[in-house]
Write an enzyme that holds these catalytic residues in place. Structure first.
Site, PDB file in Angstrom:
ATOM      1  N   ARG A  51      49.581  57.234  48.032  1.00  0.00           N
ATOM      2  CA  ARG A  51      48.227  57.735  47.728  1.00  0.00           C
ATOM      3  C   ARG A  51      47.584  56.706  46.822  1.00  0.00           C
ATOM      4  NH1 ARG A  51      45.979  63.649  45.975  1.00  0.00           N
ATOM      5  NH2 ARG A  51      46.219  63.854  48.216  1.00  0.00           N
TER       6      ARG A  51
ATOM      7  N   HIS B  15      42.047  60.610  54.889  1.00  0.00           N
ATOM      8  CA  HIS B  15      43.064  61.576  54.438  1.00  0.00           C
ATOM      9  C   HIS B  15      43.674  62.228  55.686  1.00  0.00           C
ATOM     10  CE1 HIS B  15      45.334  64.088  51.919  1.00  0.00           C
ATOM     11  NE2 HIS B  15      44.406  64.875  51.409  1.00  0.00           N
TER      12      HIS B  15
ATOM     13  N   GLN C 141      45.816  65.602  55.777  1.00  0.00           N
ATOM     14  CA  GLN C 141      45.051  66.843  55.628  1.00  0.00           C
ATOM     15  C   GLN C 141      44.528  67.328  56.981  1.00  0.00           C
ATOM     16  OE1 GLN C 141      44.473  68.581  52.546  1.00  0.00           O
ATOM     17  NE2 GLN C 141      43.963  70.136  54.053  1.00  0.00           N
TER      18      GLN C 141
ATOM     19  N   ASP D 203      33.953  69.539  51.068  1.00  0.00           N
ATOM     20  CA  ASP D 203      34.882  68.922  50.117  1.00  0.00           C
ATOM     21  C   ASP D 203      34.096  68.670  48.826  1.00  0.00           C
ATOM     22  OD1 ASP D 203      37.064  67.631  48.975  1.00  0.00           O
ATOM     23  OD2 ASP D 203      36.879  65.797  50.170  1.00  0.00           O
TER      24      ASP D 203
ATOM     25  N   CYS E 268      39.793  71.188  51.807  1.00  0.00           N
ATOM     26  CA  CYS E 268      41.128  70.623  51.575  1.00  0.00           C
ATOM     27  C   CYS E 268      41.694  70.979  50.212  1.00  0.00           C
ATOM     28  CB  CYS E 268      41.099  69.117  51.777  1.00  0.00           C
ATOM     29  SG  CYS E 268      40.094  68.240  50.553  1.00  0.00           S
TER      30      CYS E 268
ATOM     31  N   ARG F 283      49.988  72.050  55.075  1.00  0.00           N
ATOM     32  CA  ARG F 283      50.340  70.676  54.698  1.00  0.00           C
ATOM     33  C   ARG F 283      51.852  70.492  54.813  1.00  0.00           C
ATOM     34  NH1 ARG F 283      46.976  67.708  51.470  1.00  0.00           N
ATOM     35  NH2 ARG F 283      48.482  66.064  51.911  1.00  0.00           N
TER      36      ARG F 283
HETATM   37  N1  NVA Z   1      37.816  63.784  48.790  1.00  0.00           N
HETATM   38  C1  NVA Z   1      38.784  64.244  47.826  1.00  0.00           C
HETATM   39  C2  NVA Z   1      39.950  64.882  48.503  1.00  0.00           C
HETATM   40  C3  NVA Z   1      41.011  65.411  47.573  1.00  0.00           C
HETATM   41  C4  NVA Z   1      42.195  65.961  48.270  1.00  0.00           C
HETATM   42  C5  NVA Z   1      39.232  63.069  46.962  1.00  0.00           C
HETATM   43  O1  NVA Z   1      39.428  61.966  47.496  1.00  0.00           O
HETATM   44  O2  NVA Z   1      39.345  63.244  45.752  1.00  0.00           O
HETATM   45  N1   CP Z   2      44.238  68.432  49.568  1.00  0.00           N
HETATM   46  C1   CP Z   2      45.010  67.603  48.841  1.00  0.00           C
HETATM   47  O1   CP Z   2      45.370  66.501  49.250  1.00  0.00           O
HETATM   48  O2   CP Z   2      45.407  68.126  47.640  1.00  0.00           O
HETATM   49  P1   CP Z   2      46.130  67.335  46.450  1.00  0.00           P
HETATM   50  O3   CP Z   2      45.154  66.346  45.909  1.00  0.00           O
HETATM   51  O4   CP Z   2      46.495  68.433  45.483  1.00  0.00           O
HETATM   52  O5   CP Z   2      47.347  66.648  46.997  1.00  0.00           O
END
Ligand code: NVA
Ligand code: CP
Length: 301
Positions: A105, A132, A135, A220, A260, A288
């Site tokens: 990540r 992502h 997801q 989101d 998500c 997930r």
């Molecule tokens: N768009 C959000 C998704 C979090 C799971 C982010 O990148 O923070």
């Molecule tokens: N939706 C998602 O990826 O959640 P986290 O950021 O908690 O992993």
């Protein structure tokens, strides 16, 4: 050396493989529910590199590995040499000589690509600024469980043209649904991604128009991880893009709502919607686990 199979975006799998993963995730979920012991990854290790926070991604991957008889190692830049400037390439070379699969990540998608290019084992995108994909495996599993195949359906994306939106664009292309996108000016998804899936995508200025007749409404956060200092201007730009009951009333009567998570009630979604009868966000979060187990099995066995 044979190149390993990576999962950096949904476009790394075919439409057929996507459908297989959904079907398999549903089967694996039923097996967990039935208490069936299934350990195809005994003695296998997943390395998880997290440069950003996570609740769902970390816990689902870690639990998935335990259920599969393997284990997972959480690695953060704070306490690895990555955080002290060891090159991404070197970290990838070293980690991939020890573990069997790696989840990353990160911020820049290029970091993930660089990591994958130097890894001997499959690399999974656990979220980048661009995509992502994990997801989307869970979201699509959730739609299939509740409503059946999503081909030919209409999905409305309301809000930021961000990593999640980009993965929805890829999913529309692969699974054959129409994607309506309503984002404020300046916050639209990347043009080259829209162009690559043009036949499936329609852009709207008005969220109500985008949602009209939709079978699934998705949103989101307005500010993603790494965009915290843009919070104020984003709140202003997105103020007419909240998914509330009034907006949902334009969708099909049996439309589902997804997010998500984590969510900000009162910003991108009203409490009434996310905690209401059309919302399937808890199934979506649970999936997930099952969807990523299907992915791990697919990449490793
Ligand atoms: N768009 C959000 C998704 C979090 C799971 C982010 O990148 O923070
Ligand atoms: N939706 C998602 O990826 O959640 P986290 O950021 O908690 O992993």
């Amino acid at each position: 050396m044979k190149q390993p199979r990576h999962f950096l975006s949904l476009l790394d799998i075919t439409a057929g493989e996507f459908r297989h993963l959904i079907t398999r995730a549903i089967e694996l979920k039923a097996m967990v529910r039935a208490g069936t012991l299934y350990e195809p990854l005994k003695n296998k290790t997943l390395g998880m590199v997290f440069e950003k926070s996570s609740t769902r991604t970390r816990v689902s991957f870690e639990t998935g590995m335990v259920q599969f008889g393997g284990s997972a190692i959480f690695l953060s830049p704070r306490d690895t040499q990555l955080g002290r400037g060891e090159p991404v390439e070197d970290s990838a070379r070293v980690l991939s000589r020890m573990v069997d699969v790696i989840m990353v990540r990160t911020y820049a998608h290029e970091t993930l690509e660089l990591f994958a290019a130097h890894s001997r084992v499959p690399v999974i995108n656990g979220l980048s600024d661009l995509f992502h994909p994990c997801q989307l495996l869970a979201d699509m599993q959730t739609y299939f469980e509740h409503r059946g195949d999503i081909a030919g359906k209409t999905v409305a994306w309301v809000g930021d043209g961000n990593n999640m939106c980009h993965s929805y664009i890829n999913a529309a292309h692969l699974l054959g649904f129409t994607l309506h996108i309503a984002s404020p000016p300046g916050y639209q998804p990347r043009q080259h991604l829209i162009q690559a899936s043009q036949a499936r995508i329609q852009l709207f200025a008005d969220p109500a128009e985008a949602v009209r007749g939709a079978d699934l409404v998705v949103t989101d956060v307005w500010a993603s991880m790494g965009q915290e200092d843009e919070n104020r201007e984003r709140r202003q730009a997105f103020r007419n893009y909240q998914v509330d009951q009034r907006l949902m009333s334009h969708a099909a009567p049996d439309a589902l709502f997804m997010h998500c998570l984590p969510a900000h009630r009162g910003e991108e979604v009203s409490a009434e919607v996310i905690d209401g009868g059309q919302s399937v966000v808890w199934d979506e979060a649970e999936n997930r686990l099952h969807a990523q187990k299907a992915l791990l099995e697919f990449l490793l066995t």
